[in-house]
Design an enzyme around this catalytic site. Structure first.
Site, PDB file in Angstrom:
ATOM      1  N   TYR A   1      15.751 -42.961  18.088  1.00 53.68           N
ATOM      2  CA  TYR A   1      15.951 -42.041  19.201  1.00 53.68           C
ATOM      3  C   TYR A   1      16.442 -40.657  18.780  1.00 53.68           C
ATOM      4  O   TYR A   1      16.823 -39.849  19.614  1.00 53.68           O
ATOM      5  CB  TYR A   1      16.923 -42.625  20.226  1.00 53.68           C
ATOM      6  CG  TYR A   1      18.254 -43.096  19.648  1.00 53.68           C
ATOM      7  CD1 TYR A   1      19.098 -42.227  18.976  1.00 53.68           C
ATOM      8  CD2 TYR A   1      18.652 -44.415  19.800  1.00 53.68           C
ATOM      9  CE1 TYR A   1      20.304 -42.650  18.463  1.00 53.68           C
ATOM     10  CE2 TYR A   1      19.855 -44.853  19.293  1.00 53.68           C
ATOM     11  CZ  TYR A   1      20.688 -43.956  18.622  1.00 53.68           C
ATOM     12  OH  TYR A   1      21.894 -44.383  18.103  1.00 53.68           O
TER      13      TYR A   1
ATOM     14  N   CYS B   1      30.965 -30.344  28.284  1.00 53.69           N
ATOM     15  CA  CYS B   1      30.048 -29.345  28.842  1.00 53.69           C
ATOM     16  C   CYS B   1      29.100 -29.931  29.873  1.00 53.69           C
ATOM     17  O   CYS B   1      28.705 -29.252  30.826  1.00 53.69           O
ATOM     18  CB  CYS B   1      29.270 -28.666  27.718  1.00 53.69           C
ATOM     19  SG  CYS B   1      28.242 -29.784  26.723  1.00 53.69           S
TER      20      CYS B   1
ATOM     21  N   CYS C   1      21.948 -23.982  22.126  1.00 52.93           N
ATOM     22  CA  CYS C   1      22.604 -25.266  22.349  1.00 52.93           C
ATOM     23  C   CYS C   1      22.019 -26.283  21.395  1.00 52.93           C
ATOM     24  O   CYS C   1      20.851 -26.171  20.993  1.00 52.93           O
ATOM     25  CB  CYS C   1      22.402 -25.706  23.801  1.00 52.93           C
ATOM     26  SG  CYS C   1      22.969 -27.386  24.178  1.00 52.93           S
ATOM     27  N   ASP C   2      22.802 -27.295  21.063  1.00 53.21           N
ATOM     28  CA  ASP C   2      22.355 -28.350  20.164  1.00 53.21           C
ATOM     29  C   ASP C   2      21.139 -29.087  20.704  1.00 53.21           C
ATOM     30  O   ASP C   2      20.304 -29.576  19.937  1.00 53.21           O
ATOM     31  CB  ASP C   2      23.512 -29.338  19.938  1.00 53.21           C
ATOM     32  CG  ASP C   2      23.136 -30.486  19.017  1.00 53.21           C
ATOM     33  OD1 ASP C   2      22.529 -30.214  17.969  1.00 53.21           O
ATOM     34  OD2 ASP C   2      23.439 -31.642  19.340  1.00 53.21           O
TER      35      ASP C   2
ATOM     36  N   CYS D   1      22.041 -31.501  45.234  1.00 54.16           N
ATOM     37  CA  CYS D   1      23.362 -31.401  44.604  1.00 54.16           C
ATOM     38  C   CYS D   1      24.348 -30.633  45.474  1.00 54.16           C
ATOM     39  O   CYS D   1      25.549 -30.924  45.483  1.00 54.16           O
ATOM     40  CB  CYS D   1      23.247 -30.721  43.240  1.00 54.16           C
ATOM     41  SG  CYS D   1      22.414 -31.713  41.975  1.00 54.16           S
TER      42      CYS D   1
ATOM     43  N   CYS E   1      30.293 -33.768  38.804  1.00 55.89           N
ATOM     44  CA  CYS E   1      29.060 -33.907  38.030  1.00 55.89           C
ATOM     45  C   CYS E   1      28.480 -32.574  37.591  1.00 55.89           C
ATOM     46  O   CYS E   1      28.064 -32.397  36.449  1.00 55.89           O
ATOM     47  CB  CYS E   1      28.037 -34.660  38.878  1.00 55.89           C
ATOM     48  SG  CYS E   1      26.413 -34.823  38.130  1.00 55.89           S
TER      49      CYS E   1
END
Length: 399
Positions: free
Chosen positions: A27, A276, A297-298, A337, A346
């Site tokens: 993965y 984050c 970002c990673d 949302c 969230c």
């Protein structure tokens, strides 16, 4: 009075060997992703290392703790001399600063020498392990297809032997998500700080685009493909977290630190979440590749999200351009949302997981027009967990 700039802080990961790794976890979202995976040289040049350390120290506020987060790939492939040089450079440019070094490892290459080095230099280690052997070995294999559990546990034993502070990072995937009690019971025997990372990856549209698809985001130009088979089902992730929370509440409150639980409690009590994924905005967590390339970002190490290179442009200036990327998380929240009773816990989750598309009609200056909204794939799981934690904590008067 201390000025706000004196505490200015950034979280910038560095990948000194890029995607190079001695394992072939099924993965893995990084191996083969974007231009950074193929960028020369094999190991970060000393000139890039020095520029990285100098600039990271410079952009932090005077009284902020400066974290050097070493990631990969597998960063121990750099060898101890590389990190000894890094310690020299940190002393050179930040002798009187508060500095923390963290390193994320698969644990299979750890030795007594490595652990002595980590202990002597006060490294904080993250070690990847997915539960007991029969669950861990499903996806976490070496280049020969052999499970890595025994080698990882040997690494854990060495960390304990040398008194190295460490936490565990456990992916919650299609195979272990139904075994929360077993996974948590195993980890709590040796880990006091646990992170649980949901595996959600979409497959690329074509075979030439790496092993994962470009995720939704501010600069994404294509729709995601089908979900990878190892991705965790949303409801399974929610049930996993609820079970872990109940076990923690029963046995380990005040003794074990579970990152996602602490983040939820932080948001409930109006303190920083420290995660984050569940903060209103992101964008302060850049990633520097081995050749000095900076990405937003990673999870977005793709050409579309490359900002620049620290050898050509000041790190501070480049990080300031990341503000729009971070604000996109809140600005692009779908209508559902905005009416959700756990949105304040969230915040829509990570934008990379907003894979559920819905066509809505939106009012614009030019009239009503169709608009695509993207909801988080894990929405049902998040809602299950946050509603569960609210009910349990309020009834138990723990907040």
């Amino acid at each position: 009075m201390m000025a706000a700039d004196d505490l200015r802080h950034y979280a910038i990961e560095v990948k000194p060997v890029g995607a190079a790794c001695n394992l072939r976890c099924e993965y893995c979202y990084y191996l083969g992703k974007g231009s950074g995976a193929h960028a020369a040289p094999a190991l970060m040049f000393d000139s890039v290392l020095e520029s990285y350390i100098r600039q990271v120290i410079e952009i932090h506020g005077r009284y902020a703790e400066i974290e050097f987060a070493w990631h990969g790939g597998e960063p121990t492939l750099c060898g101890i001399p590389f990190f000894e040089r890094a310690m020299q450079l940190q002393q050179k440019y930040g002798a009187d600063r508060r500095i923390l070094n963290t390193l994320q490892t698969n644990g299979t290459l750890l030795t007594d020498d490595w652990c002595r080095f980590f202990h002597d230099n006060r490294f904080r280690i993250g070690i990847s392990i997915d539960g007991p052997e029969h669950l861990h070995n499903i996806y976490r294999k070496d280049v020969h297809g052999v499970g890595t559990f025994s080698k990882v546990m040997h690494g854990v034993e060495l960390l304990l032997k040398h008194g190295v502070e460490f936490n565990t990072l456990t992916t919650v995937n299609a195979s272990n998500s139904g075994h929360a009690t077993e996974v948590y019971g195993f980890l709590r025997e040796f880990s006091d700080y646990m992170q649980f990372l949901p595996v959600v990856e979409s497959l690329p549209k074509t075979i030439d685009n790496g092993n994962v698809g470009l995720p939704p985001g501010l600069y994404s130009t294509e729709q995601s493909g089908a979900l990878a088979p190892y991705s965790v089902p949303a409801d399974s992730y929610g049930k996993f977290l609820c079970t872990v929370f109940d076990l923690w509440l029963k046995k380990d409150v005040g003794h074990k630190f579970i990152q996602v639980i602490e983040a939820a409690i932080g948001n409930m009590t109006r303190r920083p979440a420290g995660l984050c994924v569940h903060e209103a905005v992101c964008g302060h967590c850049g990633v520097i590749e081995k050749n000095g390339d900076l990405y937003r970002c990673d999870r977005y190490v793709f050409p579309e999200y490359r900002i620049g290179n620290i050898m050509d442009s000041p790190l501070y200036d480049m990080m300031q351009t990341n503000r729009r990327f971070g604000e996109y998380k809140l600005d692009s929240l779908p209508t559902q949302c905005l009416h959700c009773d756990v949105a304040h816990l969230c915040f829509g989750g990570c934008p990379k997981d907003r894979l559920i598309e819905r066509l809505t009609m939106s009012t614009t200056p030019h009239g009503v027009a169709p608009q695509v909204e993207r909801r988080n794939y894990l929405c049902a799981g998040y809602k299950m967990f946050f509603q569960h934690i609210i009910h349990k904590l309020k009834n138990g008067h723990l907040i």
